[in-house]
Design a protein around this motif. Structure first.
Motif, short mmCIF file in Angstrom:
data_model
loop_
_atom_site.label_atom_id
_atom_site.label_comp_id
_atom_site.label_asym_id
_atom_site.label_seq_id
_atom_site.Cartn_x
_atom_site.Cartn_y
_atom_site.Cartn_z
N ALA A 22 0.83 -1.21 0.00
CA ALA A 22 0.00 0.00 0.00
C ALA A 22 0.86 1.26 0.00
O ALA A 22 0.55 2.23 -0.70
N SER A 23 1.93 1.23 0.75
CA SER A 23 2.81 2.40 0.82
C SER A 23 3.51 2.65 -0.52
O SER A 23 3.60 3.79 -0.98
N LEU A 24 4.00 1.60 -1.15
CA LEU A 24 4.66 1.76 -2.44
C LEU A 24 3.69 2.25 -3.50
O LEU A 24 4.02 3.13 -4.31
N MET A 25 2.48 1.71 -3.50
CA MET A 25 1.48 2.16 -4.48
C MET A 25 1.04 3.60 -4.20
O MET A 25 0.81 4.37 -5.13
N ALA A 26 0.96 3.97 -2.93
CA ALA A 26 0.63 5.35 -2.58
C ALA A 26 1.75 6.28 -3.02
O ALA A 26 1.49 7.40 -3.47
N GLY A 27 2.99 5.84 -2.90
CA GLY A 27 4.13 6.63 -3.37
C GLY A 27 4.07 6.84 -4.87
O GLY A 27 4.35 7.93 -5.37
#
Length: 112
Positions: A22-27
């Protein structure tokens, strides 16, 4: 390996993966929107930890049912097993959060 150990390993990596993914996709979304990706990744990682734990446990209702069975039917072993599952899911989410935090600190030292 026993199914209990297998489930513990799954719980850890599922909660870790939810935070990381989720963090990588949000980035990536932040890059597309012209926002700072590292800050966005860190913010998302902190805000979804409880959801990562819930996903790793397979939803909250089954956990409460197992705990209820343990309390009202005297099955202490099931309470202990469920507590271990919860703790491992929390550890996985926190390790994922720490990993994102490490990425943020490395990014700040490189770019900032």
């Amino acid at each position: 390996m026993s199914s209990f150990i297998n489930n513990i390993i799954y719980n850890f990596f599922i909660s870790f993966g939810v935070i990381l993914g989720a963090s990588l996709m949000a980035g990536l979304g932040a890059i597309i929107n012209g926002h700072p990706p590292l800050k966005t990744m860190f913010t998302i990682a902190g805000s979804i930890k409880i959801w990562a734990i819930a996903v790793a446990l397979g939803g909250t209702f089954s956990s409460f049912e197992i705990i209820e069975k343990g309390i009202f039917k005297g099955e202490i072993k099931s309470i202990i097993r469920q507590a271990v599952h919860v703790v491992i899911a929390v550890v996985g989410a926190n390790v994922g959060y720490g990993f994102i935090r490490l990425i943020q600190k490395c990014g700040e030292s490189i770019f900032g």
